[in-house]
Design a protein around this motif. Structure first.
Motif, short mmCIF file in Angstrom:
data_model
loop_
_atom_site.label_atom_id
_atom_site.label_comp_id
_atom_site.label_asym_id
_atom_site.label_seq_id
_atom_site.Cartn_x
_atom_site.Cartn_y
_atom_site.Cartn_z
N VAL A 110 0.83 -1.21 0.00
CA VAL A 110 0.00 0.00 0.00
C VAL A 110 0.86 1.25 0.00
O VAL A 110 0.68 2.14 -0.83
CB VAL A 110 -0.96 0.00 1.22
CG1 VAL A 110 -1.81 1.26 1.24
CG2 VAL A 110 -1.85 -1.22 1.18
N ASN A 140 -1.78 -3.08 -3.99
CA ASN A 140 -3.18 -2.83 -3.63
C ASN A 140 -3.62 -1.50 -4.23
O ASN A 140 -2.97 -0.47 -4.02
CB ASN A 140 -3.34 -2.74 -2.10
CG ASN A 140 -3.06 -4.04 -1.41
OD1 ASN A 140 -2.46 -4.95 -1.97
ND2 ASN A 140 -3.49 -4.15 -0.17
N PHE A 141 -4.70 -1.54 -5.00
CA PHE A 141 -5.31 -0.31 -5.52
C PHE A 141 -6.69 -0.19 -4.89
O PHE A 141 -7.69 -0.59 -5.50
CB PHE A 141 -5.44 -0.38 -7.04
CG PHE A 141 -4.14 -0.48 -7.77
CD1 PHE A 141 -3.31 0.64 -7.89
CD2 PHE A 141 -3.73 -1.66 -8.35
CE1 PHE A 141 -2.10 0.55 -8.58
CE2 PHE A 141 -2.53 -1.75 -9.04
CZ PHE A 141 -1.71 -0.65 -9.14
N GLY A 142 -6.76 0.28 -3.68
CA GLY A 142 -8.05 0.34 -2.99
C GLY A 142 -8.66 -1.05 -2.90
O GLY A 142 -8.04 -1.97 -2.37
N PRO A 143 -9.86 -1.23 -3.48
CA PRO A 143 -10.51 -2.55 -3.38
C PRO A 143 -9.91 -3.60 -4.31
O PRO A 143 -10.28 -4.77 -4.24
CB PRO A 143 -11.96 -2.24 -3.78
CG PRO A 143 -11.88 -1.02 -4.63
CD PRO A 143 -10.71 -0.23 -4.14
N ILE A 144 -9.00 -3.19 -5.19
CA ILE A 144 -8.39 -4.14 -6.12
C ILE A 144 -6.99 -4.51 -5.64
O ILE A 144 -6.18 -3.64 -5.35
CB ILE A 144 -8.31 -3.54 -7.55
CG1 ILE A 144 -9.72 -3.24 -8.07
CG2 ILE A 144 -7.58 -4.50 -8.50
CD1 ILE A 144 -9.74 -2.42 -9.33
N MET A 146 -3.64 -6.91 -6.68
CA MET A 146 -2.99 -7.74 -7.68
C MET A 146 -1.75 -8.36 -7.06
O MET A 146 -1.02 -7.69 -6.33
CB MET A 146 -2.57 -6.90 -8.89
CG MET A 146 -3.73 -6.32 -9.65
SD MET A 146 -3.13 -5.34 -11.03
CE MET A 146 -4.66 -4.74 -11.70
#
Lengths: 250, 106
Positions: A110, A140-144, A146
């Motif tokens: 994050v 982590n891209f907020g709710p996504i 990878m």
């Protein structure tokens, strides 16, 4: 003690240990995330994998099970023991191996550009010995979320413990993406690519799997499941596999 | 043409993700440090709080934008989740200090 009694004891023991454990809920079944358990935390996971492939005019099925105990040594170092890996094939339950695993987190998915960790595993069975190393990347891209893993595995096999005549290697990479639909429900997909090297020489046929995953998490437990279909035509590898990981904490 | 669309989609996803993250764990600003110091909290405490928030909370779920809750609500949420995420008392206070400073300076 008979094998099925041993297996029952291990499963029961795992669930009892769950009562004092906290868990970092897994988003993926095949892909590892780069984050590790907090210092002093204990986590228990039970894995079940169904693998099926064509076998002549019928199908061959195998059910693999793993009971894993994880511990946060520091905030960045996590140790784990696979108390037992065992399988049910042709109606027979067979113990496969026991393993130890270390994951060292280097960067945060994050706050840093990319989250990263290194992974090492030693696996010992009555007919095999394995060493595995991986790099784990995550963003982590907020709710996504990878995640990507790449690793090498070296394996020695033989008829009995310590007498390993065959050796082989495997390169693997995997990728997963997960979207948090709600804090209790996540949906995503996973991709797995493996290439084996018999005697560390000629590369075997590459095997590619891909499929959807779903993760449910509630107050005291989580369940993550992934269905993987083989996208290549390698007949001696499963053409479908379904893995479910169940974790509990109290 | 198809490739260009995919590139744009990726870019939009990346920007949306970064914006979403910034709303969940904004970078520490001088204004936040000033607010924290009035409560006796240091920059180091805010940094530890932000790192813990990013590490422990996102293991299970995405971060909510800081503006979604009041300082008191954040304090209660962190307290509720502390056991679930294995936070010790001092770690809980570090996250609460960071969230309070971030919320007050929105």
């Amino acid at each position: 003690m008979k094998l099925h009694q041993t297996v029952c004891a291990i499963v029961l023991g795992s669930h009892l240990i769950c009562e004092v454990a906290t868990a970092g809920d897994r988003r993926f079944s095949y892909v590892y995330e780069s984050t590790t358990a907090a210092k002093g935390e204990v986590e228990v996971e039970n894995w079940a994998t169904w693998k099926t492939r064509r076998d002549g005019s019928g199908r061959a099925n195998e059910f693999d099970f793993r009971h894993e105990l994880e511990y946060g040594v520091t905030d960045r170092l996590q140790a784990a023991i696979y108390v037992a890996d065992w399988k049910v094939s042709d109606g027979q339950a067979v113990y496969k191996d026991t393993a130890a695993e270390l994951i060292y987190n280097m960067t945060n998915p994050v706050t840093d550009l990319v989250g990263s960790a290194i992974y090492g595993e030693v696996k010992l069975g009555d007919q095999q010995f394995k060493l595995e190393g991986k790099i784990l990347l995550q963003k982590n891209f907020g709710p996504i979320v990878m995640a990507y893993n790449a690793g090498i595995e070296a394996e020695w096999e033989g008829e009995r413990f310590g007498d390993y005549e065959e050796r082989s290697g495997e390169f693997m990479q995997s990728f997963g993406v997960s979207y948090q639909v709600s804090p209790h429900f996540l949906l995503g997909g996973e991709f797995l690519h493996e290439v084996g090297f018999d005697e560390w020489q000629e590369a075997g046929d590459p095997v590619i799997y891909a499929g959807p995953n779903a993760s449910f998490r509630f107050d005291r437990f989580f369940v993550t499941t992934t269905a993987m279909v083989q996208a290549t035509g390698v007949t001696d590898e499963p053409d479908f596999q379904l893995r479910t990981i169940f974790g509990m904490h109290f | 043409m198809h490739k260009a669309k995919l590139t744009w989609a990726g870019l939009v996803l990346f920007i949306a993700g970064c914006a979403s993250f910034q709303a969940g764990a904004p970078a520490i600003t001088p204004a936040m440090v000033k607010v924290a110091q009035t409560s006796g909290d240091s920059l180091e405490k805010l940094e530890r709080g932000r790192r813990l928030l990013a590490m422990r909370c996102t293991t299970c779920h995405a971060l909510e934008p800081v503006g979604n809750y009041t300082v008191q609500e954040w304090s209660d949420i962190v307290e509720d989740m502390a056991d679930r995420s294995g936070l010790k008392n001092d770690e809980q206070q570090e996250i609460q200090a960071y969230l309070a400073a971030a919320r007050k300076t929105l």
